[in-house]
Design a protein around this motif. Structure first.
Motif, PDB file in Angstrom:
ATOM      1  N   VAL A 168     -14.925  52.393  55.457  1.00 33.00           N
ATOM      2  CA  VAL A 168     -15.340  54.261  55.336  1.00 33.00           C
ATOM      3  C   VAL A 168     -14.577  55.018  55.603  1.00 33.00           C
ATOM      4  CG1 VAL A 168     -17.271  55.518  55.489  1.00 33.00           C
ATOM      5  CG2 VAL A 168     -17.839  53.300  55.845  1.00 33.00           C
ATOM      6  N   LYS A 220     -18.844  53.544  62.971  1.00 36.63           N
ATOM      7  CA  LYS A 220     -19.894  53.879  63.079  1.00 36.63           C
ATOM      8  C   LYS A 220     -19.911  54.200  64.695  1.00 36.63           C
ATOM      9  CE  LYS A 220     -22.295  51.478  60.229  1.00 36.63           C
ATOM     10  NZ  LYS A 220     -24.237  51.741  59.857  1.00 36.63           N
ATOM     11  N   LYS A 265     -15.380  48.886  61.339  1.00 37.18           N
ATOM     12  CA  LYS A 265     -16.739  49.514  61.187  1.00 37.18           C
ATOM     13  C   LYS A 265     -16.781  50.777  62.087  1.00 37.18           C
ATOM     14  CE  LYS A 265     -19.842  46.530  59.062  1.00 37.18           C
ATOM     15  NZ  LYS A 265     -20.932  46.010  59.395  1.00 37.18           N
ATOM     16  N   ASN A 300     -21.299  39.699  57.124  1.00 37.75           N
ATOM     17  CA  ASN A 300     -21.790  40.723  57.290  1.00 37.75           C
ATOM     18  C   ASN A 300     -20.821  42.021  57.974  1.00 37.75           C
ATOM     19  OD1 ASN A 300     -23.697  42.100  55.383  1.00 37.75           O
ATOM     20  ND2 ASN A 300     -25.033  42.379  57.673  1.00 37.75           N
ATOM     21  N   SER A 310     -11.944  51.111  59.463  1.00 35.80           N
ATOM     22  CA  SER A 310     -13.036  51.548  59.315  1.00 35.80           C
ATOM     23  C   SER A 310     -13.245  51.168  57.784  1.00 35.80           C
ATOM     24  CB  SER A 310     -13.623  53.200  59.342  1.00 35.80           C
ATOM     25  OG  SER A 310     -14.047  53.439  58.693  1.00 35.80           O
TER      26      SER A 310
END
Ligand SMILES: Nc1nc2c(ncn2[C@@H]2O[C@H](COP(=O)(O)OP(=O)(O)O)[C@@H](O)[C@H]2O)c(=O)[nH]1
Ligand SMILES: [Mg+2]
Length: 189
Positions: free
Chosen positions: A169, A147, A144, A34, A167
């Motif tokens: 994203v 975040k 990440k 994860n 990231s």
């Protein structure tokens, strides 16, 4: 700079004797389940869900090989710290991964992914100590980062100068990661 022109899934490997034998350099992606390994690889490849991602971590112990531009491999390693693994699966993971990391000559670098939101987890420390003990070079990558607040990211970079931060994203850190791969490839020629 290195551009990703072509990515191909080659195979999933479940035992050391099935590893590719063509001698191409490879980059392993490792980290806790994860942490964002598959997402980062997709971001690097500019592909959506090419490397399988999930909220529920898979427990299969497989090394997934992706060929990039036909010139090197990226290897998605099964995550550590997956609580639902049975003792037998855990042992299988340990044997395969430890053997791979300590003996694979083609390894140009190991990207050890760390969740930028979390303090260093015990199993991250354990993996780093294992690599250090065997004098195996690795490169930490904080994932990440979208975040984090701008300030939290600045603090992280200040505490870890020069470290890779990414990231999946936003795509932040992609160019730096590609540059790093290119540098390693030119060193290992
Ligand atoms: N916000 C954010 N979520 C991410 C990022 N990378 C991965 N995730 C999420 O974290 C979860 C685990 O990602 P995955 O790539 O499957 O992790 P893996 O188990 O290490 O391969 C998924 O829900 C992803 O959508 C990121 O850079 N930013
Ligand atoms: Mg994954």
């Amino acid at each position: 700079m290195l551009t990703v022109k072509n990515v191909e899934f080659i195979k999933s490997v479940a035992s050391a004797d099935a590893l590719p034998a063509d001698g191409l350099a490879e980059f392993a992606f490792i980290g806790r389940s994860n942490v964002g390994k598959s997402s980062l690889m997709n971001m690097l490849f500019n592909r959506r869900n090419f490397v399988k991602t999930s909220k529920k971590p898979g427990k299969t112990v497989l090394l997934n090989y992706f060929s990039v531009n036909g010139s090197f491999y990226c290897v998605d390693l099964p995550g550590y710290g997956f609580a639902q693994r049975s003792a037998a699966e855990q042992q299988l993971w340990q044997r395969l991964i430890e053997r791979y990391l300590t003996t694979r000559k083609e390894l140009a670098d190991i990207f050890l992914l760390l969740d930028s939101r979390l303090p260093r987890q015990a199993n991250d420390t354990q993996m780093m100590e294992f690599l250090d003990f065997h004098k195996i070079r690795y490169t930490p990558v904080f994932t990440k980062t979208d975040k984090l607040s701008r300030n939290e990211l600045a603090v992280l970079k200040q505490k870890n100068p020069g470290v890779l931060t990414v990231s999946a994203v936003t795509g932040a850190g992609r160019d730096e990661l590609l540059q790093h791969i290119e540098n390693r490839l030119s060193f290992s020629e």
